[in-house]
Every structure is written in structure tokens, then in C-alpha cells.
Design an enzyme around this catalytic site. Structure first.
Site, mmCIF file in Angstrom:
data_model
loop_
_atom_site.group_PDB
_atom_site.id
_atom_site.type_symbol
_atom_site.label_atom_id
_atom_site.label_comp_id
_atom_site.label_asym_id
_atom_site.label_seq_id
_atom_site.Cartn_x
_atom_site.Cartn_y
_atom_site.Cartn_z
ATOM 1 N N LYS A 72 62.974 -76.557 -24.986
ATOM 2 C CA LYS A 72 63.380 -75.836 -23.769
ATOM 3 C C LYS A 72 62.217 -74.966 -23.302
ATOM 4 O O LYS A 72 61.577 -74.302 -24.117
ATOM 5 C CB LYS A 72 64.606 -74.972 -24.076
ATOM 6 N N SER A 150 72.319 -73.210 -19.320
ATOM 7 C CA SER A 150 71.006 -73.313 -18.733
ATOM 8 C C SER A 150 70.110 -74.357 -19.398
ATOM 9 O O SER A 150 69.128 -74.799 -18.802
ATOM 10 C CB SER A 150 70.288 -71.955 -18.802
ATOM 11 N N SER A 174 74.851 -71.427 -23.052
ATOM 12 C CA SER A 174 73.818 -72.335 -22.538
ATOM 13 C C SER A 174 73.441 -73.496 -23.434
ATOM 14 O O SER A 174 72.663 -74.352 -23.014
ATOM 15 C CB SER A 174 72.547 -71.555 -22.214
HETATM 16 N N1 GLN Z 1 75.810 -69.501 -17.903
HETATM 17 C C1 GLN Z 1 75.635 -68.209 -18.497
HETATM 18 C C2 GLN Z 1 74.831 -67.321 -17.587
HETATM 19 O O1 GLN Z 1 74.539 -67.748 -16.535
HETATM 20 C C3 GLN Z 1 75.025 -68.335 -19.834
HETATM 21 C C4 GLN Z 1 73.562 -68.563 -19.783
HETATM 22 C C5 GLN Z 1 72.947 -68.678 -21.137
HETATM 23 O O2 GLN Z 1 73.641 -68.804 -22.151
HETATM 24 N N2 GLN Z 1 71.637 -68.545 -21.177
HETATM 25 O O3 GLN Z 1 74.504 -66.234 -17.908
#
Ligand code: GLN
Length: 474
Positions: A72, A150, A174
Site C-alpha cells: 500500500k 482505503s 480500511s
Molecule cells: N473508511 C474509513 C475512513 O474513511 C476508514 C479508513 C481507514 O481505515 N483508513 O476514515
């Protein structure tokens, strides 16, 4: 190309049935064939082959020697740029390697490249990346779906067999949510199991590295190689890491599985409940006992998360000012203008929204009403889990409230987007480990996952329960 497991691939390499260079060329071809998915945002064939050759010539035996991984693009990498999916870091080349990626490299892994993500890991769709969105490989020709986010690039890369595993980070879901959307395994370990050193910070009290894989054995091998104490991260835990893969055991006889009543949301589609029910029945078949449990503060988790995470983000992202590294606006005539224009041109809409919310909830007069209140709620949520685990070994829930949705949907309504995290955020606030396992499909045939949660540092038990489900998935 056939979807191999890590252990089979290691055997092929060791017995010299395939060289690491040949293997790398196979994956390079796959990535090139699937460029339209936009799973990888950095990928350098020469560098891959150089590393492959080096590994082929190395005498030493290493636990991940030659295993092709996606990383990532939130992990700092010394030999590859690191952008966090943002314009503001679009020219950033770290001079150091993150703790987790260094461990993987030392174990002989071969990094194929950097995978796409929502900008600064803020999002659930991988549509906010400066480098364009990623497409979920399960999409049909005329309906393109998001891979979740994400860590959507990593999930898509594993699902499309562009690598054997990929790293992710999970702050509120995410790893688990994109794993569910793409039909792969996604594991977020206990907060503190993997060092955060060298991972670009979003919300430091929640961020945690984890892994995507095709099966439980692969996930447990990779997790073992990533985990470990790091004195450079003050929240890193000095615990013993068991060799999860050597201890895999699919016996669930006598285990008590908690089913939280608060996760039966009104309006949730039948297909989600059906997959959840299927997993419950399969656990019962194996001799596990099902117990209804209560997590009474669940409904406050999402609002608390969307105060704490932006608050920490607003502080963490203050460093991007155009002074030392990253993008700097060209149209500047004063120092102040440099800060202002660099940040307004360098950050995307969602990141700006989070910075604004975070700055607001931390400002004098609102700090007690929002930030402190959210921290108190966070404690109550942790207490709910602590009490629940007095009565059960695991908690079983759906991973997401819906299957993957079309690209472009929920874009103009941030609250709808935030609701994706409804089942994943509570465990994040409590720092608990969780896994998403593909366990069925929607009416349209899209993958759906179930989530297994357990106590802090109980990763082995989670892998074991997942192993059982994997072997009993009709
Ligand atoms: N979707 C969540 C957010 O937008 C979690 C993102 C994540 O875990 N990095 O914050």
C-alpha cells in the site's frame, strides 16, 4: 496464471521448478494485462527483475524468499516513491524504509510495486486517490464497482492475482471492508502488533498495518513476518508472536461465538443477514456454541470515530506545508501564501473536509463538547467489548452493510460513505484484532465477507476460527 498459495510457491522456488525471475515475469505480465484496474500506482519492471535476480543468486534460505507482494502506498519505501495517494506527496521519495516493509524485505519478499489508496487512507472506495480510482476486479463489463477503501489497490491486486499478498492499513476498516468487497481475506491485527514507524500517519491512535491474502495460511504466514516490537514506535507492543501458520487448528468444538444484537441493523439487506446466518450455522455444526451478546454503545462508535480520526488527522497533516518536502505551489509571493496555496492545491476535497472537522472539534470551546466526549465514548465502547469477551471467545458479524457499490455512488454524500464502516469501526476504537473472510455472495453474485473479532493479541484464535470457516464453505 493459476492462483498459487505462498507455501506452494515457496516449494516451487526451493525445488528450482521456477526461478524467482520467471515468477516475477509472470506477475509483471499479469499486472500489465490488468493496467485498467489501476491497482498499482507505482510499478518498475527493471527494479523488480533486479531484485529477483539478486534473490535467485542468494544462497541463504529466507521465509518469504521470492514471494511477490503489493505494498500500500502509505508505507515509506526507500527504493520506491511514496505518495499516500495525494498530490501533496506526489514527488516524495523517502530516504528510509518503514519497519514493516523492512521486515518483509529482510524475509526475502519481492515488492512488485505500490498499490492505490484513498488519499491519506481517508475513504471507503479508493476514488479519492490523486492517481485515479481503482476498479474492483469482480466488476462486470458495463458496471464498474469500487474495490472498497482505503486499501482498495491492495485488495484488488490480490483478488485479480497480481500478487500473492499485499499490505494494507486499517484505521476504521480500511483492510476489512475492501477485503469483503473484493472477495479476499483481510486481517487487521491488534493495535500495537505491527509497528507504525514509517507508515504515513492518518490517525495515530487507530492506524494499524495488516494484510490481504487468498487464504488463511498465507495471511498467517505474512502476519507473522510483519509483526514485531519496534522501539521507534512508542505504541508498539513487546509481545511474543506465535508462528500462527504452524499452529493453525480448525477445531471450534466448545468455542463460544458472540452474536451482538446491535449489529442487526434495521434496513440491512437480506443478503448480508443470510451470509451471517450461514456462518453461524457452520460454526454450530462444528460444535461451537452461539451466544447472543450486547455491545450497548455500538451506535455511538461511528460518530465518535468521525471526531477522533479527523482530530488526529488535522494534527498529523499539519506538516504538509511545502517547506521541507512534497509539492509546493508555484504561484506564491509570500510565506503565508506558500502555506495556504500549497495546502489548498495539494490536498483533495475529502482530506480538506477531515482537516476542517478535526480543527473544529479541537478548537477552544468545542474541545470538551466534541473531542473529550468522543474519547469518553471510546472508553465505553472498549468496556463493552471487554465485558462481552467475558462471555465469548469470538464475535461474529458481517463485515460491511452492503456489497461493492458502483464507482461514483455515495460520492456527494459523505455520511453515506462513512456508513460503510459501521461494522468495522467499533473494534478499531477498542484496538481489537479482526479479520474479514469471504463467505458468500449477494444476489448479483458479488462477494460478501464475515468479520471475526477477538481479544487483544488473540490473532492465533482468529486465524483458527477463520481456518475452520474456510474449510467449511459450501
Ligand atoms: N473508511 C474509513 C475512513 O474513511 C476508514 C479508513 C481507514 O481505515 N483508513 O476514515
Amino acid at each position: 496464471m493459476k492462483n498459487q498459495s505462498i507455501s506452494d510457491t515457496l516449494k516451487l522456488i526451493k525445488s528450482k521448478k521456477i526461478s524467482i525471475k520467471e515468477l516475477s515475469n509472470n506477475y509483471i505480465n499479469e499486472i500489465n494485462k490488468n493496467k485498467d484496474l489501476n491497482a498499482f500506482i507505482y510499478f518498475n519492471e527493471e527494479k523488480i527483475l533486479e531484485r529477483a535476480e539478486k534473490l535467485d543468486n542468494m544462497k541463504e534460505d529466507l521465509p518469504l524468499k521470492g514471494i511477490p507482494l503489493g505494498i500500500k502506498d502509505l508505507f515509506c519505501t526507500k527504493n520506491m516513491p511514496t505518495t499516500a495517494g495525494s498530490k501533496i506527496l506526489s514527488n516524495f521519495q523517502p530516504t528510509y524504509e518503514s519497519f514493516v516493509t523492512k521486515k518483509l524485505l529482510n524475509s526475502g519478499a519481492l515488492f512488485l510495486g505500490k498499490t492505490n489508496l484513498d488519499e491519506f487512507a481517508m475513504g471507503s472506495s479508493t476514488t479519492t486517490s490523486f492517481f485515479g480510482n481503482t476498479i474492483n476486479p469482480v466488476s462486470s463489463e458495463n458496471k464498474k464497482l469500487v474495490p472498497g477503501g482505503s486499501s482498495g489497490g491492495s485488495a484488488a491486486a490480490v483478488a485479480a492475482n497480481l500478487c500473492l499478498g499485499a499490505t494494507g492499513t486499517d484505521t476504521g476498516g480500511s483492510i476489512r471492508q475492501p477485503a469483503s468487497f473484493c472477495g479476499v481475506i483481510g486481517m487487521k491485527p491488534t493495535y500495537g502488533l505491527c509497528s507504525r514507524w514509517g507508515i504515513i500517519a492518518f490517525s495515530s491512535s487507530l492506524d494499524q498495518a495488516g494484510i490481504f491474502a487468498n487464504n488463511i495460511q498465507d495471511a498467517s504466514i505474512l502476519m507473522y513476518e510483519m509483526a514485531g516490537y519496534d522501539p521507534n514506535d512508542s505504541t508498539s507492543s513487546n509481545v511474543e508472536i506465535p508462528k500462527y501458520h504452524d499452529n493453525l487448528n480448525s477445531n471450534v468444538d466448545g468455542k463460544i461465538i458472540g452474536i451482538p444484537e446491535e449489529y442487526s441493523l434495521p434496513g440491512i439487506s437480506d443478503e448480508i443477514n443470510q451470509v451471517w446466518d450461514k456462518a453461524i450455522k457452520v460454526f454450530e455444526k462444528g460444535g461451537a456454541k452461539i451466544k447472543k451478546i450486547k455491545l450497548p454503545h455500538t451506535k455511538y462508535a461511528l460518530p465518535a470515530y468521525y471526531i477522533i480520526a479527523p482530530a488526529e488527522a488535522s494534527s498529523n497533516l499539519a506538516r504538509y506545508d511545502g517547506v521541507k518536502y512534497g509539492f509546493r505551489s508555484e504561484n506564491i509571493s509570500s510565506l503565508e501564501e506558500m502555506y495556504e496555496l500549497t495546502r489548498s492545491e495539494g490536498f483533495g476535497k475529502e482530506v480538506k473536509r477531515r482537516i476542517l472537522i478535526g480543527t473544529y472539534v479541537l478548537s477552544a470551546g468545542y474541545y470538551d463538547a466534541y473531542y473529550i466526549k468522543a474519547q469518553k465514548v471510546r472508553k465505553l465502547i472498549s468496556n463493552d467489548f471487554r465485558d462481552a469477551f467475558k462471555e465469548c471467545d469470538f464475535i461474529l458479524t458481517p463485515t460491511t452493510p452492503s456489497p461493492a457499490f458502483p464507482i461514483g455512488e455515495k460520492e456527494d454524500d459523505p455520511i453515506k460513505m462513512y456508513l460503510n464502516d459501521i461494522f468495522t469501526v467499533p473494534a478499531s476504537l477498542a484496538g481489537l484484532p479482526g479479520i474479514s473472510i469471504p463467505y458468500g455472495t449477494s444476489k448479483e453474485g458479488l462477494p460478501l465477507g464475515v468479520q471475526i473479532l477477538s481479544k487483544h493479541f488473540n490473532e492465533q484464535e482468529i486465524f483458527n476460527a477463520g481456518y475452520y470457516l474456510e474449510q467449511n464453505n459450501e
